[in-house]
Design a protein around this motif. Structure first.
Motif, PDB file in Angstrom:
ATOM      1  N   UNK A   1       0.820  -1.213   0.000  1.00 51.50           N
ATOM      2  CA  UNK A   1       0.000   0.000   0.000  1.00 51.50           C
ATOM      3  C   UNK A   1       0.859   1.269   0.000  1.00 51.50           C
ATOM      4  N   UNK A   2       2.166   1.125   0.218  1.00 47.62           N
ATOM      5  CA  UNK A   2       3.054   2.293   0.212  1.00 47.62           C
ATOM      6  C   UNK A   2       3.058   3.004  -1.142  1.00 47.62           C
ATOM      7  N   UNK A   3       2.820   2.231  -2.232  1.00 47.07           N
ATOM      8  CA  UNK A   3       2.867   2.853  -3.558  1.00 47.07           C
ATOM      9  C   UNK A   3       1.695   3.815  -3.775  1.00 47.07           C
ATOM     10  N   UNK A   4       0.688   3.741  -2.907  1.00 42.42           N
ATOM     11  CA  UNK A   4      -0.480   4.601  -3.056  1.00 42.42           C
ATOM     12  C   UNK A   4      -0.462   5.790  -2.098  1.00 42.42           C
ATOM     13  N   UNK A   5       0.593   5.923  -1.298  1.00 49.65           N
ATOM     14  CA  UNK A   5       0.655   7.026  -0.333  1.00 49.65           C
ATOM     15  C   UNK A   5       2.028   7.678  -0.412  1.00 49.65           C
ATOM     16  N   UNK A   6       2.115   8.851   0.148  1.00 51.26           N
ATOM     17  CA  UNK A   6       3.414   9.517   0.248  1.00 51.26           C
ATOM     18  C   UNK A   6       4.123   9.022   1.509  1.00 51.26           C
ATOM     19  N   UNK A   7       5.349   8.577   1.345  1.00 49.19           N
ATOM     20  CA  UNK A   7       6.128   8.118   2.498  1.00 49.19           C
ATOM     21  C   UNK A   7       7.591   8.506   2.287  1.00 49.19           C
ATOM     22  N   UNK A   8       8.335   8.728   3.352  1.00 45.32           N
ATOM     23  CA  UNK A   8       9.709   9.250   3.231  1.00 45.32           C
ATOM     24  C   UNK A   8      10.699   8.175   2.784  1.00 45.32           C
ATOM     25  N   UNK A   9      10.584   7.774   1.534  1.00 48.79           N
ATOM     26  CA  UNK A   9      11.472   6.738   1.010  1.00 48.79           C
ATOM     27  C   UNK A   9      12.929   7.186   1.062  1.00 48.79           C
ATOM     28  N   UNK A  10      13.173   8.495   0.887  1.00 45.70           N
ATOM     29  CA  UNK A  10      14.539   9.008   0.888  1.00 45.70           C
ATOM     30  C   UNK A  10      15.220   8.775   2.238  1.00 45.70           C
ATOM     31  N   UNK A  11      14.440   8.916   3.318  1.00 48.47           N
ATOM     32  CA  UNK A  11      15.025   8.726   4.650  1.00 48.47           C
ATOM     33  C   UNK A  11      15.454   7.275   4.857  1.00 48.47           C
ATOM     34  N   UNK A  12      14.598   6.352   4.405  1.00 48.22           N
ATOM     35  CA  UNK A  12      14.922   4.930   4.533  1.00 48.22           C
ATOM     36  C   UNK A  12      16.102   4.579   3.630  1.00 48.22           C
ATOM     37  N   UNK A  13      16.073   5.111   2.401  1.00 48.86           N
ATOM     38  CA  UNK A  13      17.137   4.829   1.437  1.00 48.86           C
ATOM     39  C   UNK A  13      18.497   5.275   1.959  1.00 48.86           C
ATOM     40  N   UNK A  14      18.531   6.411   2.635  1.00 52.13           N
ATOM     41  CA  UNK A  14      19.793   6.917   3.165  1.00 52.13           C
ATOM     42  C   UNK A  14      20.354   5.986   4.237  1.00 52.13           C
ATOM     43  N   UNK A  15      19.458   5.397   5.038  1.00 50.68           N
ATOM     44  CA  UNK A  15      19.901   4.504   6.119  1.00 50.68           C
ATOM     45  C   UNK A  15      20.496   3.211   5.556  1.00 50.68           C
ATOM     46  N   UNK A  16      19.870   2.670   4.499  1.00 45.48           N
ATOM     47  CA  UNK A  16      20.306   1.375   3.964  1.00 45.48           C
ATOM     48  C   UNK A  16      21.273   1.515   2.788  1.00 45.48           C
ATOM     49  N   UNK A  17      21.621   2.744   2.449  1.00 44.72           N
ATOM     50  CA  UNK A  17      22.625   3.009   1.411  1.00 44.72           C
ATOM     51  C   UNK A  17      22.225   2.506   0.025  1.00 44.72           C
ATOM     52  N   UNK A  18      20.947   2.693  -0.325  1.00 43.89           N
ATOM     53  CA  UNK A  18      20.496   2.451  -1.694  1.00 43.89           C
ATOM     54  C   UNK A  18      19.638   3.635  -2.110  1.00 43.89           C
ATOM     55  N   UNK A  19      19.296   3.712  -3.386  1.00 46.98           N
ATOM     56  CA  UNK A  19      18.539   4.872  -3.863  1.00 46.98           C
ATOM     57  C   UNK A  19      17.063   4.748  -3.509  1.00 46.98           C
ATOM     58  N   UNK A  20      16.407   5.887  -3.368  1.00 47.29           N
ATOM     59  CA  UNK A  20      14.970   5.898  -3.093  1.00 47.29           C
ATOM     60  C   UNK A  20      14.202   5.291  -4.265  1.00 47.29           C
ATOM     61  N   UNK A  21      14.706   5.504  -5.482  1.00 46.59           N
ATOM     62  CA  UNK A  21      14.049   4.928  -6.667  1.00 46.59           C
ATOM     63  C   UNK A  21      14.041   3.408  -6.586  1.00 46.59           C
ATOM     64  N   UNK A  22      15.164   2.839  -6.151  1.00 48.18           N
ATOM     65  CA  UNK A  22      15.250   1.373  -6.012  1.00 48.18           C
ATOM     66  C   UNK A  22      14.229   0.877  -5.000  1.00 48.18           C
ATOM     67  N   UNK A  23      14.095   1.584  -3.902  1.00 44.70           N
ATOM     68  CA  UNK A  23      13.118   1.195  -2.884  1.00 44.70           C
ATOM     69  C   UNK A  23      11.697   1.215  -3.450  1.00 44.70           C
ATOM     70  N   UNK A  24      11.371   2.275  -4.163  1.00 43.87           N
ATOM     71  CA  UNK A  24      10.016   2.393  -4.701  1.00 43.87           C
ATOM     72  C   UNK A  24       9.750   1.350  -5.784  1.00 43.87           C
TER      73      UNK A  24
END
Length: 591
Positions: free
Chosen positions: A85-108
């Motif tokens: 359901x994350x794909x239907x809402x705004x969520x701070x993917x950039x914050x998570x991506x920074x912690x795990x050292x991958x891009x926010x685009x990859x996460x999404x």
């Protein structure tokens, strides 16, 4: 009139149909909600399941680990979980991506096409540190979780020893009639340690993340994700075996490389008598393990030992002062002293007879021993810790006479006491033929006993049962074996004899190993044939290093043409491999 009758019939049919439908609806909604059809389908659970998406984090069954707490069955990895359901809402993917050292685009992208919860990284999930996990969970983003998830190992390790688990409703009801809180399709241990320790390993329930969805896959009751887990924080437990995972994997690789088809190895720690590695071949046919017998662990089953058994006759001869340094034996004669030997050796001393494995010498000595004491051979088999059962046995909580290896077979020497009066039967028994059957585990225990100077110990395969938090639920203490034992002097003489096999006898192939090896070879006729060629059991059993014994190793290649046996090669390669592992450990320690 006819039209009226037809109308009545149609109305009756409609009424009966509606009644049947209403009755069926009542059955579904009110009566058979938990036991629908003869398959006992739980309709309530099925309905909830249709509206629920979940990710199982831990199936709840206990696991096996080695002596260093390395995983043998399944491991827990810190992983990142994203809900669709994350794909239907705004969520701070950039914050998570920074912690795990991958891009926010990859996460999404991970959830773009997802309809169920996903592990970031898929088949190769990214592995998080504890610090990363804490940072992610502290963000408190709905649908984003860092959890320790259970993963089965890619390959089965020590599969015969650890054993199999299966669903079996009838067996579950028979074994655990009081555990009504568990579903009847709960997996049970059916072989090996999985079966022995099944009651410890049973799950208290699954741990999972779940949320409810509407027909379009969107959240039904908002975006809250629920975590469910058993209430008991101490479970599931871990069974800490005495295996050394590195040595176990070494043995398995060596056996695969040399294509040993039937047989295997046993490796013991001489000081503790703990089992370090055990491999049985053939591999288990998981689709039908009992029909073709592949579930049988050949290392705890009785086998013809051949000349390895001469070690018992040697021990009895030494303690009964049956041999002297100047006594010579005519090893040009066959087993019965009636004709020429297949492999003539001339006149040999007792020590050289053992090294060269002269059949005539040990047949003659056995005849003399039995004339003095008809039970001497079985007595010394027991004194050497050979006959078994040799596995750990004792009381564990309410389990009296608990056996870590309940399917371990006993060895045997005679099946007919009358044979003790038959010269040829005694001769055949003296060289490990006729009715003699012993397990490879028993032979390993004999070698370990000799290496320790005659001290007999039970073989441990499990040292502890540990709670989930690592504290101890139960410890299996090291235990001596009961009964008489050989004298230290006898053990010392046997050590010399076993070393002589490698320096001047049938085990000279092992003379150039980096460890000094002591041991005994054996070739036993099985009575089976492959075409016109007789099949034999080929053995080498021993210990090393000779000056400071650390390992006892038995290798057996069962029912093979003698010319095709790989027993010696497997023994050689395992000793060489252990040496390399020890050298690497020493180098790391120095560093």
């Amino acid at each position: 009139m006819v039209i009226k009758k037809r109308a009545i019939i149609i109305l009756v049919v409609i009424l009966l149909t509606l009644t049947g439908l209403i009755g069926r609806l009542m059955q579904l909604q009110l009566v058979s909600t938990e036991t629908f059809t003869n398959r006992d389908i739980n309709l309530i659970e099925a309905s909830v399941s249709q509206r629920t998406q979940e990710l199982v984090i831990d199936q709840g069954r206990g696991r096996f680990i080695d002596r260093n707490k390395k995983a043998l069955t399944h491991e827990y990895y810190p992983t990142l979980v994203l809900f669709p359901f994350l794909k239907n809402i705004d969520w701070p993917a950039e914050d998570v991506a920074e912690i795990v050292n991958i891009s926010a685009t990859t996460l999404k992208d991970e959830i773009q096409e997802a309809k169920k919860p996903v592990i970031v990284g898929g088949d190769r999930p990214i592995e998080l540190t504890e610090s990363q996990m804490n940072k992610i969970n502290n963000l408190k983003i709905p649908g984003v979780f860092a959890v320790h998830r259970q993963y089965e190992l890619d390959s089965d390790i020590a599969e015969h020893l650890i054993g199999l688990i299966r669903e079996n409703k009838d067996l579950f009801e028979e074994r655990y009639p009081e555990k009504t809180y568990l579903p009847r399709n709960t997996k049970l241990g059916i072989t090996g340690l999985q079966s022995t320790f099944d009651e410890f390993l049973l799950p208290e329930g699954e741990a999972k993340l779940l949320y409810h969805v509407a027909g379009d896959g969107g959240p039904l009751f908002g975006i809250d994700v629920k975590y469910t887990a058993p209430a008991n924080p101490y479970y599931p437990v871990a069974i800490q075996t005495t295996l050394d995972k590195e040595l176990q994997l070494l043995a398995e690789r060596v056996i695969e490389k040399n294509n040993l088809k039937k047989g295997g190895i046993v490796l013991l720690d001489v000081e503790s008598n703990d089992l370090l590695a055990m491999v049985s071949k053939p591999d288990i046919n998981s689709s039908n393990p009992f029909e073709d017998g592949t579930a049988q662990n050949q290392m705890i089953m009785p086998q013809f030992p051949g000349s390895v058994f001469k070690t018992v006759i040697a021990a009895a001869a030494i303690e009964h002062q049956q041999v002297s340094n100047d006594r010579m034996f005519n090893c040009d004669q066959d087993l019965y002293g009636e004709g020429p030997a297949e492999y003539p050796h001339g006149m040999l001393s007792f020590q050289n007879s053992f090294a060269k494995s002269c059949n005539y010498t040990f047949a003659a000595i056995a005849q003399e021993l039995i004339q003095k004491d008809q039970n001497v051979i079985e007595q010394y088999s027991e004194m050497l810790g050979l006959l078994g059962p040799v596995g750990w046995n004792g009381d564990v909580f309410r389990f009296q006479d608990f056996k870590q290896l309940p399917n371990e077979y006993n060895g045997r020497i005679w099946t007919d006491e009358k044979d003790k009066h038959v010269a040829k039967a005694i001769a055949q028994t003296a060289i490990g033929q006729k009715d003699v059957r012993v397990t490879p585990l028993g032979i390993a225990n004999m070698m370990s006993t000799i290496a320790r100077g005659g001290s007999k110990k039970e073989v441990r395969t499990v040292s502890d049962v540990l709670y989930k938090n690592g504290t101890t639920l139960f410890s299996f203490s090291k235990q001596d074996m009961e009964g008489a034992k050989i004298a230290p002097y006898t053990a010392s003489r046997l050590q010399e004899l076993l070393r002589g096999v490698v320096t001047t006898g049938t085990g000279q192939r092992f003379a150039d190993l980096p460890y000094k090896v002591a041991g005994k070879s054996g070739t036993a006729e099985t009575g089976k044939k492959q075409g016109e060629v007789g099949l034999v059991n080929k053995w080498f059993a021993g210990y090393f290093p000779f000056e400071n014994p650390k390992y006892a190793l038995v290798v057996v290649d069962l029912e093979q043409p003698g010319s095709e046996s790989v027993a010696n090669t497997v023994f050689y390669d395992i000793v060489q491999g252990i040496y390399q592992i020890e050298q690497e450990k020493g180098t790391k320690t120095d560093d």
